[in-house]
Design a protein around this motif. Structure first.
Motif, mmCIF file in Angstrom:
data_model
loop_
_atom_site.group_PDB
_atom_site.id
_atom_site.type_symbol
_atom_site.label_atom_id
_atom_site.label_comp_id
_atom_site.label_asym_id
_atom_site.label_seq_id
_atom_site.Cartn_x
_atom_site.Cartn_y
_atom_site.Cartn_z
ATOM 1 N N ASP A 146 7.283 11.356 3.845
ATOM 2 C CA ASP A 146 6.484 12.492 4.299
ATOM 3 C C ASP A 146 5.459 12.015 5.332
ATOM 4 N N LEU A 147 5.724 12.275 6.609
ATOM 5 C CA LEU A 147 4.859 11.810 7.689
ATOM 6 C C LEU A 147 3.517 12.528 7.699
ATOM 7 N N GLU A 148 3.500 13.804 7.316
ATOM 8 C CA GLU A 148 2.235 14.540 7.288
ATOM 9 C C GLU A 148 1.307 13.969 6.227
ATOM 10 N N ASP A 149 1.844 13.668 5.060
ATOM 11 C CA ASP A 149 1.024 13.082 4.002
ATOM 12 C C ASP A 149 0.551 11.695 4.410
ATOM 13 N N LEU A 181 11.671 6.289 11.134
ATOM 14 C CA LEU A 181 11.009 5.032 11.485
ATOM 15 C C LEU A 181 10.328 5.101 12.853
ATOM 16 N N GLU A 182 10.910 5.834 13.777
ATOM 17 C CA GLU A 182 10.309 5.953 15.107
ATOM 18 C C GLU A 182 8.964 6.664 15.042
ATOM 19 N N GLN A 183 8.899 7.740 14.258
ATOM 20 C CA GLN A 183 7.633 8.460 14.108
ATOM 21 C C GLN A 183 6.612 7.638 13.330
ATOM 22 N N MET A 184 7.079 6.883 12.353
ATOM 23 C CA MET A 184 6.168 6.007 11.606
ATOM 24 C C MET A 184 5.581 4.944 12.528
ATOM 25 N N ALA A 185 6.415 4.385 13.394
ATOM 26 C CA ALA A 185 5.937 3.388 14.346
ATOM 27 C C ALA A 185 4.905 4.000 15.293
ATOM 28 N N THR A 186 5.155 5.236 15.696
ATOM 29 C CA THR A 186 4.208 5.937 16.576
ATOM 30 C C THR A 186 2.875 6.143 15.877
ATOM 31 N N LEU A 187 2.912 6.579 14.613
ATOM 32 C CA LEU A 187 1.678 6.757 13.841
ATOM 33 C C LEU A 187 0.929 5.442 13.698
ATOM 34 N N LEU A 213 18.051 -1.704 10.842
ATOM 35 C CA LEU A 213 17.661 -0.478 11.535
ATOM 36 C C LEU A 213 16.534 -0.684 12.539
ATOM 37 N N ILE A 214 15.609 -1.574 12.242
ATOM 38 C CA ILE A 214 14.497 -1.780 13.178
ATOM 39 C C ILE A 214 15.016 -2.289 14.517
ATOM 40 N N ASP A 215 15.899 -3.266 14.490
ATOM 41 C CA ASP A 215 16.504 -3.752 15.733
ATOM 42 C C ASP A 215 17.361 -2.680 16.383
ATOM 43 N N ALA A 216 18.119 -1.953 15.568
ATOM 44 C CA ALA A 216 19.019 -0.928 16.104
ATOM 45 C C ALA A 216 18.249 0.161 16.842
ATOM 46 N N LEU A 217 17.037 0.466 16.372
ATOM 47 C CA LEU A 217 16.212 1.507 16.985
ATOM 48 C C LEU A 217 15.272 0.956 18.055
ATOM 49 N N GLY A 218 15.316 -0.359 18.278
ATOM 50 C CA GLY A 218 14.457 -0.967 19.288
ATOM 51 C C GLY A 218 12.986 -0.939 18.930
ATOM 52 N N LEU A 219 12.671 -1.101 17.641
ATOM 53 C CA LEU A 219 11.289 -0.977 17.174
ATOM 54 C C LEU A 219 10.642 -2.307 16.795
ATOM 55 N N ARG A 220 11.293 -3.405 17.096
ATOM 56 C CA ARG A 220 10.788 -4.690 16.571
ATOM 57 C C ARG A 220 9.367 -4.986 17.040
ATOM 58 N N ALA A 222 7.001 -2.937 17.389
ATOM 59 C CA ALA A 222 6.048 -2.071 16.693
ATOM 60 C C ALA A 222 5.804 -2.502 15.259
ATOM 61 N N VAL A 223 6.564 -3.509 14.795
ATOM 62 C CA VAL A 223 6.527 -3.903 13.382
ATOM 63 C C VAL A 223 5.796 -5.233 13.228
ATOM 64 N N PHE A 224 4.865 -5.270 12.277
ATOM 65 C CA PHE A 224 4.110 -6.491 11.995
ATOM 66 C C PHE A 224 4.946 -7.487 11.210
ATOM 67 N N ALA A 225 5.718 -6.997 10.238
ATOM 68 C CA ALA A 225 6.549 -7.890 9.418
ATOM 69 C C ALA A 225 7.763 -7.140 8.911
ATOM 70 N N ARG A 226 8.902 -7.859 8.899
ATOM 71 C CA ARG A 226 10.138 -7.334 8.313
ATOM 72 C C ARG A 226 10.580 -8.266 7.196
#
Length: 380
Positions: A146-149, A181-187, A213-220, A222-226
Motif C-alpha cells: 500500500d503506497l498511500e499508507d 517497486l518503481e513507485q516505491m523507489a520514487t517515494l 526484479l530490481i535489475d530487470a526494472l533498472g532500479l539498482r 535507487a536501492v541501498f541494499a539488496r
C-alpha cells in the motif's frame, strides 16, 4: 532430564488443538509443486560437476571453512564468488552470508540505528522482522503493498534526525505477488529514504539473465541494499547482501550473524559460483519456467479458479482455502493422486488466510499443471 516446562507444554497443546502443530515431513515422491527449486538447479548434475571442477582446479578437498571469515575461514572461493556476484548484479560489492536468514538478521540488526525508523511491509519475511526486532531503531509496518499508507508513514518521520529505511520484498513468499517497486523507489528518493529489498524469490525467475526484479526494472541505483538468497532459484545455499563498498565494510565490522559464525565450506561457495555461471548459460530453463507460469494462470482462469488465487506473475501461486483442517484435507487428497502441494496454515499465515501454495518449476510439464488444477477444481 525427563521433566519439561509446563508453559511450553501448554503452548504445544494449544497448537495441537488448533490443528496447527508443525512436524517435520517425510520426503514425498509426488510431482513437485512444493519446493523452491524453480529452475531445477538443486537437482542439476551439470551444476554439481561445475562446482566439483572448481574445487579440483584449486586442489581443494577441505570439508569445512575451519573458522569464521574474520579468522581462518575466508578461503579463496569467497573472493572469486563475491566478485562474480557483484559483477552479475552490477553492484559495487557483494558480501556472502551463510543463509538468507543470517543475511537479513545481520543487516537489519546492525544497520538501522537508535534514532532511525524502519518502515516494513506487514507481510515481510520472519527473518526481516527478527532482524528489525534486534535493532535499536523504531519500526512500523505499512499495509501490504500500500503506497498511500507507506507515504503517510514516511511523512510522520521526515523531519526526525535519524534515517528512514523502506523495506519490502520483490516477490512475497506466501502470496507470490510483487509491490510497485518503481513507485516505491520514487517515494524513497523524494523523501530521502534508504530503500532495502529482499530478492529471495525473484533471483533466477525475473530479468534477462535471471538477475531479479530490481535489475530487470533498472532500479539498482535507487536501492541501498539488496538481499539475494541462494536456496531458491539458484538451487544451493547461502545469501549475499549487495550494496556499496562502504556498506560491505560496515557489515564485516558490525553484522553479528556474519562475524560470529563459521564460514561456509569451499564446496558451498563453489556451488554458488557455479549457480551464477548456470544462470548465464541455462536460458532455456528460465523460458520453460515463464511458459509454465503463463500456462498455470491461463488454466486457472479457464476453470473459474481465478477468484481463489492471489494475483501473481511469479513462480508462487497461492489458492486461499480458509481453515487448517480443510486445506490439509485437500492437500492430502492431492498427495494421494500423486501431487506434492503443501498447505500453508495458521499461524504461518493469518487465520482465514490458509492456503495451498503451488510452486512452479521449469521441469513441471503443462500436462502436470493442467491435471493438478482440474483435480483441485473437482475437490473444491
Amino acid at each position: 532430564m525427563k521433566r519439561f516446562p509446563v508453559s511450553l507444554s501448554t503452548k504445544l497443546q494449544s497448537r495441537t488443538e488448533a490443528n496447527a502443530l508443525r512436524q517435520l515431513p517425510e520426503q514425498k515422491n509426488g510431482v513437485d509443486f512444493s519446493s523452491n527449486d524453480y529452475l531445477g538447479f538443486a537437482r542439476s548434475e551439470l551444476l554439481f560437476q561445475k562446482a566439483a571442477a572448481m574445487l579440483s582446479q584449486q586442489h581443494n578437498s577441505h570439508n569445512g571453512a575451519t573458522g569464521s571469515r574474520l579468522l581462518s575461514g575466508n578461503h579463496a572461493f569467497y573472493t572469486e564468488a563475491e566478485t562474480k556476484i557483484a559483477a552479475y548484479h552490477q553492484s559495487e560489492s557483494a558480501l556472502i552470508f551463510n543463509s538468507g536468514y543470517d543475511a537479513n538478521l545481520g543487516f537489519f540488526s546492525s544497520v538501522p540505528q537508535r534514532n532511525d525508523v524502519v518502515l516494513f511491509d506487514e507481510l515481510s519475511h520472519a527473518s526481516i522482522r527478527d532482524g528489525i526486532r534486534l535493532s535499536n531503531a523504531r519500526s512500523y509496518k505499512f499495509l501490504h503493498n500500500d503506497l498511500e499508507d507507506l507515504e503517510r508513514q514516511i511523512k510522520r518521520f521526515q523531519n526526525d534526525q535519524g534515517s528512514v529505511y523502506i523495506v519490502t520484498e520483490t516477490v512475497f513468499s506466501m502470496d507470490g505477488d510483487s509491490p510497485d517497486l518503481e513507485q516505491m523507489a520514487t517515494l524513497s528518493e523524494r523523501y530521502g529514504c534508504f530503500f532495502v529489498v529482499d530478492e529471495a524469490h525473484a533471483l533466477g525467475v525475473f530479468g534477462e539473465k535471471g538477475e531479479g526484479l530490481i535489475d530487470a526494472l533498472g532500479l539498482r541505483e535507487a536501492v541501498f541494499a539488496r538481499i539475494m538468497t541462494y536456496g531458491k532459484g539458484l538451487g544451493c545455499h547461502g545469501a549475499a547482501v549487495l550494496g556499496s563498498v562502504r556498506l560491505k565494510e560496515y557489515l564485516v565490522n558490525f553484522a553479528r550473524s556474519f562475524i560470529y559464525t563459521t564460514g561456509l565450506p569451499p564446496h558451498a561457495i563453489a556451488t554458488i559460483h557455479a549457480g551464477y555461471l548456470a544462470l548465464e548459460t541455462e536460458a532455456a530453463e528460465r523460458v520453460r519456467l515463464k511458459e509454465n507460469i503463463v500456462h498455470f494462470n491461463r488454466e486457472k482462469n479457464l476453470l473459474g479458479l481465478k477468484p481463489l488465487f492471489i494475483r501473481s506473475k511469479s513462480a508462487i501461486q497461492s489458492a486461499v482455502i480458509p481453515g487448517n483442517e480443510k486445506v490439509k484435507n485437500i492437500a492430502r487428497q492431492l498427495e494421494q493422486s500423486g501431487f506434492d502441494v503443501r498447505p500453508i496454515m495458521a499461524p504461518t499465515v493469518p487465520e482465514g488466510q490458509e492456503r495451498l501454495r503451488f510452486c512452479l518449476h521449469s521441469y513441471n510439464t503443462s500436462e502436470e499443471i493442467s491435471k493438478v488444477l482440474h483435480l483441485l477444481n473437482r475437490l473444491l
